[in-house]
Design a protein around this motif. Structure first.
Motif, PDB file in Angstrom:
ATOM      1  N   LEU A  83       0.788  -1.240   0.000  1.00  0.00           N
ATOM      2  CA  LEU A  83       0.000   0.000   0.000  1.00  0.00           C
ATOM      3  C   LEU A  83       0.819   1.290   0.000  1.00  0.00           C
ATOM      4  CD1 LEU A  83      -2.832  -0.933   2.568  1.00  0.00           C
ATOM      5  CD2 LEU A  83      -2.814  -1.237   0.091  1.00  0.00           C
ATOM      6  N   LYS A  84       2.101   1.221   0.310  1.00  0.00           N
ATOM      7  CA  LYS A  84       2.890   2.451   0.489  1.00  0.00           C
ATOM      8  C   LYS A  84       2.853   3.329  -0.776  1.00  0.00           C
ATOM      9  CE  LYS A  84       6.983   4.268   2.345  1.00  0.00           C
ATOM     10  NZ  LYS A  84       7.990   4.270   3.198  1.00  0.00           N
ATOM     11  N   GLY A  85       2.516   4.580  -0.548  1.00  0.00           N
ATOM     12  CA  GLY A  85       2.521   5.552  -1.645  1.00  0.00           C
ATOM     13  C   GLY A  85       1.312   5.447  -2.572  1.00  0.00           C
ATOM     14  N   ARG A  86       0.384   4.583  -2.287  1.00  0.00           N
ATOM     15  CA  ARG A  86      -0.764   4.416  -3.188  1.00  0.00           C
ATOM     16  C   ARG A  86      -1.924   5.317  -2.770  1.00  0.00           C
ATOM     17  NH1 ARG A  86      -0.020   0.016  -6.615  1.00  0.00           N
ATOM     18  NH2 ARG A  86       1.469  -1.482  -5.774  1.00  0.00           N
ATOM     19  N   THR A  87      -2.672   5.722  -3.783  1.00  0.00           N
ATOM     20  CA  THR A  87      -3.887   6.485  -3.535  1.00  0.00           C
ATOM     21  C   THR A  87      -5.056   5.552  -3.830  1.00  0.00           C
ATOM     22  OG1 THR A  87      -2.738   8.472  -4.192  1.00  0.00           O
ATOM     23  CG2 THR A  87      -5.130   8.572  -4.198  1.00  0.00           C
ATOM     24  N   LEU A  88      -5.893   5.338  -2.830  1.00  0.00           N
ATOM     25  CA  LEU A  88      -6.900   4.281  -2.964  1.00  0.00           C
ATOM     26  C   LEU A  88      -8.325   4.841  -2.898  1.00  0.00           C
ATOM     27  CD1 LEU A  88      -5.323   1.822  -0.369  1.00  0.00           C
ATOM     28  CD2 LEU A  88      -5.070   1.695  -2.852  1.00  0.00           C
ATOM     29  N   PRO A  89      -9.063   4.738  -3.997  1.00  0.00           N
ATOM     30  CA  PRO A  89     -10.485   5.109  -3.919  1.00  0.00           C
ATOM     31  C   PRO A  89     -11.211   4.140  -2.996  1.00  0.00           C
ATOM     32  CG  PRO A  89      -9.792   4.699  -6.203  1.00  0.00           C
ATOM     33  CD  PRO A  89      -8.694   4.201  -5.316  1.00  0.00           C
ATOM     34  N   THR A  90     -12.184   4.649  -2.286  1.00  0.00           N
ATOM     35  CA  THR A  90     -12.976   3.762  -1.418  1.00  0.00           C
ATOM     36  C   THR A  90     -14.401   3.701  -1.963  1.00  0.00           C
ATOM     37  OG1 THR A  90     -13.570   5.578   0.061  1.00  0.00           O
ATOM     38  CG2 THR A  90     -11.614   4.289   0.633  1.00  0.00           C
ATOM     39  N   PRO A  91     -15.199   2.677  -1.644  1.00  0.00           N
ATOM     40  CA  PRO A  91     -14.855   1.505  -0.838  1.00  0.00           C
ATOM     41  C   PRO A  91     -13.681   0.720  -1.425  1.00  0.00           C
ATOM     42  CG  PRO A  91     -17.198   1.498  -1.449  1.00  0.00           C
ATOM     43  CD  PRO A  91     -16.559   2.620  -2.173  1.00  0.00           C
ATOM     44  N   PHE A  92     -12.824   0.273  -0.511  1.00  0.00           N
ATOM     45  CA  PHE A  92     -11.632  -0.478  -0.901  1.00  0.00           C
ATOM     46  C   PHE A  92     -11.605  -1.783  -0.121  1.00  0.00           C
ATOM     47  CE2 PHE A  92      -7.093  -1.345   0.189  1.00  0.00           C
ATOM     48  CZ  PHE A  92      -6.665  -1.719  -1.075  1.00  0.00           C
ATOM     49  N   ILE A  93     -11.585  -2.877  -0.845  1.00  0.00           N
ATOM     50  CA  ILE A  93     -11.470  -4.173  -0.162  1.00  0.00           C
ATOM     51  C   ILE A  93     -10.130  -4.780  -0.544  1.00  0.00           C
ATOM     52  CG2 ILE A  93     -12.407  -6.488   0.132  1.00  0.00           C
ATOM     53  CD1 ILE A  93     -15.124  -5.538  -0.530  1.00  0.00           C
ATOM     54  N   LEU A  94      -9.314  -5.028   0.450  1.00  0.00           N
ATOM     55  CA  LEU A  94      -8.027  -5.682   0.183  1.00  0.00           C
ATOM     56  C   LEU A  94      -8.159  -7.156   0.552  1.00  0.00           C
ATOM     57  CD1 LEU A  94      -5.081  -5.500  -0.670  1.00  0.00           C
ATOM     58  CD2 LEU A  94      -4.498  -4.794   1.658  1.00  0.00           C
ATOM     59  N   ASP A  95      -8.483  -7.950  -0.483  1.00  0.00           N
ATOM     60  CA  ASP A  95      -8.527  -9.402  -0.241  1.00  0.00           C
ATOM     61  C   ASP A  95      -7.282 -10.022  -0.879  1.00  0.00           C
ATOM     62  OD1 ASP A  95      -9.093  -9.242  -2.908  1.00  0.00           O
ATOM     63  OD2 ASP A  95     -11.197  -9.849  -2.717  1.00  0.00           O
ATOM     64  N   GLU A  96      -7.194 -11.340  -0.833  1.00  0.00           N
ATOM     65  CA  GLU A  96      -5.971 -11.976  -1.332  1.00  0.00           C
ATOM     66  C   GLU A  96      -5.730 -11.692  -2.820  1.00  0.00           C
ATOM     67  OE1 GLU A  96      -6.895 -15.962   0.224  1.00  0.00           O
ATOM     68  OE2 GLU A  96      -4.760 -15.999   0.782  1.00  0.00           O
ATOM     69  N   LYS A  97      -6.832 -11.667  -3.590  1.00  0.00           N
ATOM     70  CA  LYS A  97      -6.711 -11.451  -5.034  1.00  0.00           C
ATOM     71  C   LYS A  97      -6.149 -10.050  -5.302  1.00  0.00           C
ATOM     72  CE  LYS A  97      -9.698 -11.615  -9.096  1.00  0.00           C
ATOM     73  NZ  LYS A  97     -10.466 -10.374  -9.184  1.00  0.00           N
ATOM     74  N   ARG A  98      -6.728  -9.068  -4.616  1.00  0.00           N
ATOM     75  CA  ARG A  98      -6.286  -7.687  -4.790  1.00  0.00           C
ATOM     76  C   ARG A  98      -4.835  -7.539  -4.326  1.00  0.00           C
ATOM     77  NH1 ARG A  98      -8.688  -2.398  -5.081  1.00  0.00           N
ATOM     78  NH2 ARG A  98      -7.124  -1.396  -6.387  1.00  0.00           N
ATOM     79  N   ALA A  99      -4.499  -8.228  -3.253  1.00  0.00           N
ATOM     80  CA  ALA A  99      -3.134  -8.144  -2.732  1.00  0.00           C
ATOM     81  C   ALA A  99      -2.150  -8.654  -3.787  1.00  0.00           C
ATOM     82  CB  ALA A  99      -3.008  -8.946  -1.444  1.00  0.00           C
ATOM     83  N   LYS A 100      -2.528  -9.725  -4.452  1.00  0.00           N
ATOM     84  CA  LYS A 100      -1.637 -10.276  -5.506  1.00  0.00           C
ATOM     85  C   LYS A 100      -1.486  -9.275  -6.646  1.00  0.00           C
ATOM     86  CE  LYS A 100      -1.697 -15.213  -4.930  1.00  0.00           C
ATOM     87  NZ  LYS A 100      -2.988 -15.830  -4.531  1.00  0.00           N
ATOM     88  N   GLU A 101      -2.605  -8.640  -7.032  1.00  0.00           N
ATOM     89  CA  GLU A 101      -2.549  -7.648  -8.118  1.00  0.00           C
ATOM     90  C   GLU A 101      -1.630  -6.502  -7.727  1.00  0.00           C
ATOM     91  OE1 GLU A 101      -7.188  -8.460  -9.424  1.00  0.00           O
ATOM     92  OE2 GLU A 101      -6.632  -6.507  -8.556  1.00  0.00           O
ATOM     93  N   LEU A 102      -1.788  -6.024  -6.507  1.00  0.00           N
ATOM     94  CA  LEU A 102      -0.968  -4.890  -6.064  1.00  0.00           C
ATOM     95  C   LEU A 102       0.505  -5.276  -6.014  1.00  0.00           C
ATOM     96  CD1 LEU A 102      -3.265  -3.498  -3.208  1.00  0.00           C
ATOM     97  CD2 LEU A 102      -2.703  -2.346  -5.346  1.00  0.00           C
TER      98      LEU A 102
END
Ligand code: UTP
Length: 502
Positions: free
Chosen positions: A480-499
């Motif tokens: 997540l460092k330095g990222r700008t995240l629109p919300t609603p934001f769900i950080l699940d395993e799939k999203r974590a892999k993408e990031l």
């Protein structure tokens, strides 16, 4: 199954003959079911149970003010007051024990959740998180992650068995729910569900309440029914077989519960404790929570009703409450201690009285839903074993990080689905900000960073982090460092892999 004659005789000598008043109206099938139920009652102890319930309900609460003192500071650990080094030493100790398969968790899930008012077990409740996860799923995922964390750190594959105490009300639906959800990815053989006992509810004049013409109003025997249930269901033997030496016991309703919390486990183990209680600082003197303290030198939880307001309001030299250690039903026990309790002390556990609205049938057999309390339910409490501990410790944690129970239906000011959901989302906003992310509100405006837990429990945005990605906020910076995240934001395993891949 006992004979009708035997049951009749026992009920008569307990002064409870009314229980069979509709017998002649029951079908053959209902008679068999009822006799079965009655055969399982402790008929010999029924007289004492009913008389004890009326006695206890009639006696005023004890006043303990003269005999209490706080737990001495040398037996208290605190997240806020400890340095980073101690906290990380405790965490390492806890992770080490977990990695060696020495730690289990035990969920108290036999309650009826009457205040929340749903017809299914509270653990199946979805508080309205963006992910739609239930309390059971959140807990399962935390177990999964703590196993991974401890295993990775110590290069071993480890298991934290999950013991789940249910009752007649919650066992079948809980089993079905877990099965339907494929045990949330956990190994089914590491989830051990068992049932606590049920006891009859009693009227104010000591009569067993009939809920139907052929059915007694039964209620679980309180979360302190745990100690009998551990023996009835051979759970201590199961723990021994698996090599589990330490148990983290907790309630189903705390959405922030840190399953097998390594810091708490590590603290208790390094102090050589046989029994420990996690507490949070009381929000205000009148907060109706039990306080962990000493009564005549012995560790105990004292209920708000057992002390005078003047005692609850006492403050120390720094202005802090003297009796501030609010009990949050998060306990540490060694297996050896549980064994001792089960063998020697269970019968001495205090009986508590709960006055409740208990549906019943009137003398004509018509069902009645009472509008005011009419019955006494006797309960034992899980914390009433503290006086039997030989080395008892207290561990104070930060409320906003660890305690937000679901007790009431929405609309209530406290402990509702909304407050539980908000506490979790607020915590996850803090984690994301601390990891270096900037959250955007729904209009795309950057939200000011909130890293402090004192910012309160109103989440600035909908940000939810799966327990499979992070157990207590760890490991988020690389994502997540330095990222700008629109919300609603769900950080699940799939999203974590993408990031991770970006
Ligand atoms: P509560 O005291 O909040 O009771 O239980 P409850 O039954 O869930 O809710 P109300 O009072 O009817 O609204 C605290 C914890 O103890 C468990 C509950 O499941 C919850 O995790 N519990 C309670 C048991 O396991 N068995 C019991 O007999 C009572």
């Amino acid at each position: 199954m006992l004979s009708l004659e035997r049951v009749e005789r026992s009920l008569e000598s307990a002064g409870q003959s009314h229980v069979l008043q509709f017998w002649s109206e029951l079908s053959e099938e209902d008679r068999e079911g009822f006799l079965q139920e009655l055969s399982q009652l402790d008929l010999d102890g029924l007289k004492e149970h009913c008389e004890g319930a009326t006695r206890a309900a009639a006696s005023p609460p004890a006043s303990l003010d003269q005999n209490i003192e706080p737990v001495p500071p040398e037996f208290i650990g605190s997240v806020r007051r400890s340095d980073k080094r101690s906290l990380s030493e405790w965490e390492n100790e806890g992770l080490l024990q977990i990695s060696g398969n020495q730690v289990g968790v035990l969920l108290l899930a036999g309650g009826q959740g009457t205040r929340l008012g749903v017809q299914y077990p509270k653990g199946m409740y979805n508080v309205g998180l963006p992910s739609g996860k239930t309390l059971y799923q959140i807990q399962a995922e935390r177990i999964h992650n703590i196993q991974e964390l401890a295993g990775r750190k110590h290069g071993s594959k480890c298991t934290v068995p999950w013991y789940i105490m249910t009752s007649e009300f919650t066992l079948a639906p809980t089993e079905k729910f877990f099965k339907e959800n494929n045990y949330f990815g956990l190994e089914p053989s590491n989830i051990v569900m068992f049932e606590q006992r049920m006891i009859p509810a009693v009227t104010f004049d000591g009569k067993v309440i009939l809920q139907g013409k052929g059915k007694i109003a039964m209620a679980p025997d309180g979360n302190g029914g745990l100690y009998k249930a551990l023996v009835d269901n051979k759970v201590l033997e199961d723990m021994k077989k698996r090599g589990v030496e330490y148990l983290h016991v907790y309630c189903v309703d705390n959405i922030l519960v840190k399953m097998a919390d390594p810091v708490f486990i590590g603290f208790c183990v390094s102090k050589g404790a046989d029994c420990g209680a996690k507490v949070v600082e009381k929000a205000c003197p009148a907060e109706p929570v039990g306080v962990v303290c000493r009564v005549q030198g012995v560790a105990q939880v004292v209920e708000y009703s057992e002390i005078q307001p003047e005692t609850a309001e006492l403050r120390g030299p720094g202005g802090e409450l003297v009796y501030s250690a609010g009990n949050i039903c998060n306990h540490f026990f060694t297996r050896a201690f549980l064994h001792d309790v089960a063998e020697k002390f269970e019968a001495q556990l205090k009986q508590h009285v709960a006055i409740k609205k208990v549906p019943f049938v009137d003398t004509c057999g018509n069902p009645v839903k009472p509008t005011k309390p009419n019955g006494i339910k006797m309960e034992k409490f899980v914390f009433d074993v503290f006086p039997f501990s030989r080395s008892f410790v207290v561990f104070e944690v930060v409320r906003g990080d660890e305690f937000s129970p679901l007790k009431n239906a929405d609309g209530a000011a406290t402990d509702s689905p909304t407050t539980a959901r908000n506490s979790l989302l607020a915590q996850h906003c803090r984690w994301a900000t601390a990891a270096g992310a900037t959250l955007l509100d729904e209009h795309g405006n950057a939200l000011p960073p909130t890293t402090s837990v004192s910012a309160g429990n109103n989440p600035p945005a909908q940000c939810e982090i799966s327990p499979l990605v992070s157990y207590f906020g760890e490991g988020l910076e690389p994502l997540l460092k330095g990222r700008t995240l629109p919300t609603p934001f769900i950080l699940d395993e799939k999203r974590a892999k993408e990031l991770q891949a970006q």
